[in-house]
Design an enzyme around this catalytic site. Structure first.
Site, PDB file in Angstrom:
ATOM      1  N   GLY A  49       0.799  -1.191   0.162  1.00 50.83           N
ATOM      2  CA  GLY A  49       0.331  -0.073  -0.319  1.00 50.83           C
ATOM      3  C   GLY A  49       1.115   1.202   0.090  1.00 50.83           C
ATOM      4  O   GLY A  49       1.927   1.119   0.590  1.00 50.83           O
ATOM      5  N   GLN A  54       3.169   9.643   1.168  1.00 55.10           N
ATOM      6  CA  GLN A  54       4.504   8.978   1.197  1.00 55.10           C
ATOM      7  C   GLN A  54       5.374   9.637   0.619  1.00 55.10           C
ATOM      8  O   GLN A  54       6.373   8.674   0.451  1.00 55.10           O
ATOM      9  CB  GLN A  54       3.974   7.544   1.530  1.00 55.10           C
ATOM     10  N   CYS A 111       6.861  -0.287   8.086  1.00 52.96           N
ATOM     11  CA  CYS A 111       5.606   1.252   6.931  1.00 52.96           C
ATOM     12  C   CYS A 111       7.586   1.631   6.161  1.00 52.96           C
ATOM     13  O   CYS A 111       8.315   1.706   6.343  1.00 52.96           O
ATOM     14  CB  CYS A 111       5.846   2.135   7.941  1.00 52.96           C
ATOM     15  N   LEU A 112       6.809   1.643   4.587  1.00 54.60           N
ATOM     16  CA  LEU A 112       7.777   2.555   3.660  1.00 54.60           C
ATOM     17  C   LEU A 112       8.561   4.041   4.178  1.00 54.60           C
ATOM     18  O   LEU A 112       9.554   3.591   4.326  1.00 54.60           O
ATOM     19  CB  LEU A 112       7.082   1.926   2.029  1.00 54.60           C
ATOM     20  N   HIS A 153      -4.244   1.157   8.056  1.00 61.01           N
ATOM     21  CA  HIS A 153      -2.004   2.012   8.155  1.00 61.01           C
ATOM     22  C   HIS A 153      -2.939   2.966   6.968  1.00 61.01           C
ATOM     23  O   HIS A 153      -1.570   4.218   7.312  1.00 61.01           O
ATOM     24  CB  HIS A 153      -1.622   0.738   7.457  1.00 61.01           C
ATOM     25  N   GLU A 154      -2.975   2.845   5.684  1.00 59.69           N
ATOM     26  CA  GLU A 154      -2.957   3.440   4.421  1.00 59.69           C
ATOM     27  C   GLU A 154      -3.776   5.121   4.749  1.00 59.69           C
ATOM     28  O   GLU A 154      -3.348   6.184   5.308  1.00 59.69           O
ATOM     29  CB  GLU A 154      -3.097   3.475   2.974  1.00 59.69           C
ATOM     30  N   HIS A 157      -1.956   7.500   7.278  1.00 68.05           N
ATOM     31  CA  HIS A 157      -1.228   8.063   6.684  1.00 68.05           C
ATOM     32  C   HIS A 157      -2.582   9.579   6.618  1.00 68.05           C
ATOM     33  O   HIS A 157      -1.154  11.241   6.286  1.00 68.05           O
ATOM     34  CB  HIS A 157      -0.941   7.850   5.095  1.00 68.05           C
TER      35      HIS A 157
HETATM   36 ZN    ZN Z   1       3.028   3.170   6.122  1.00 71.66          ZN
END
Ligand code: ZN
Length: 197
Positions: A49, A54, A111-112, A153-154, A157
């Site tokens: 995702g 991000q 998380c990226l 999670h997304e 963000h």
């Molecule tokens: Zn993330």
């Protein structure tokens, strides 16, 4: 095409609530290009995702996708307890989250934008997500298990929330250390890290 770098924690764009997009924006070439870029960045990472902040864009847009190739380290049983199933590429604008029931599951999550770390994060097991699709039309998606976790999670963000705000902080690990715990029963992990139940 050179892909944008994934913004890492410390940049305030990750801590700023993102702005809604209008149906006109959704139809615009700029936003279509942005969605294509987000999808490429997510796949290249690889991740399951990505939210627009991000890559530094403060708009309420997310992409998600999960594939067999991304869960190859999990046995059929491990997939089953996580509710980890392939999920087709989904693009959502202005998503809203509703919890269905109170049941929660706790698993390691990363998380990226917090590159190199993982921690246990409790998430609701079942959610309903509404928003607009790529045609600007309303959609409603019911998700359970891992896809429900990805949505939570997304969408976090888009509110300027990172998983580190929700994690069981004593379980925060560098990924090299997390590797040995990822697939252990969560009760064993909690015990090892001194997390009371
Ligand atoms: Zn993330």
């Amino acid at each position: 095409m050179l892909l944008p770098k994934i913004v890492q924690t410390g940049k305030t764009v990750l801590r700023t609530p993102a702005s809604s997009v209008t149906p006109e924006q959704i139809a615009s070439p700029e936003v279509k290009r942005l969605v294509t870029t987000m999808t490429k960045v997510m796949r290249a990472a690889p991740g399951v995702g990505l939210a627009a902040p991000q890559i530094g864009v403060p708009l309420r847009i997310l992409v998600m996708e999960d594939k067999d190739s991304l869960m190859s380290k999990l046995s059929p049983d491990q997939r089953k307890i996580r509710g980890r199933v392939p999920f087709p590429l989904t693009v959502l604008f202005n998503p809203e989250l509703q919890f269905v029931g109170e049941e929660e599951d706790t698993f390691f999550e990363g998380c990226l934008s917090v590159s190199g770390f993982s921690a246990l994060v409790p998430r609701k097991r079942s959610v309903i997500v509404t928003g607009l699709d790529e045609s600007g039309l309303p959609v409603r998606i019911e998700a359970q298990g891992w896809p429900a976790r990805i949505f939570q999670h997304e969408i976090d963000h888009l509110h300027g929330i990172l998983y580190v705000d929700r994690m069981l902080s004593r379980s925060f690990c560098i990924n090299d250390e997390a590797a040995q715990w990822l697939l252990k029963p969560v009760e064993d992990v909690k015990k090892a890290f001194g997390i009371g139940g």
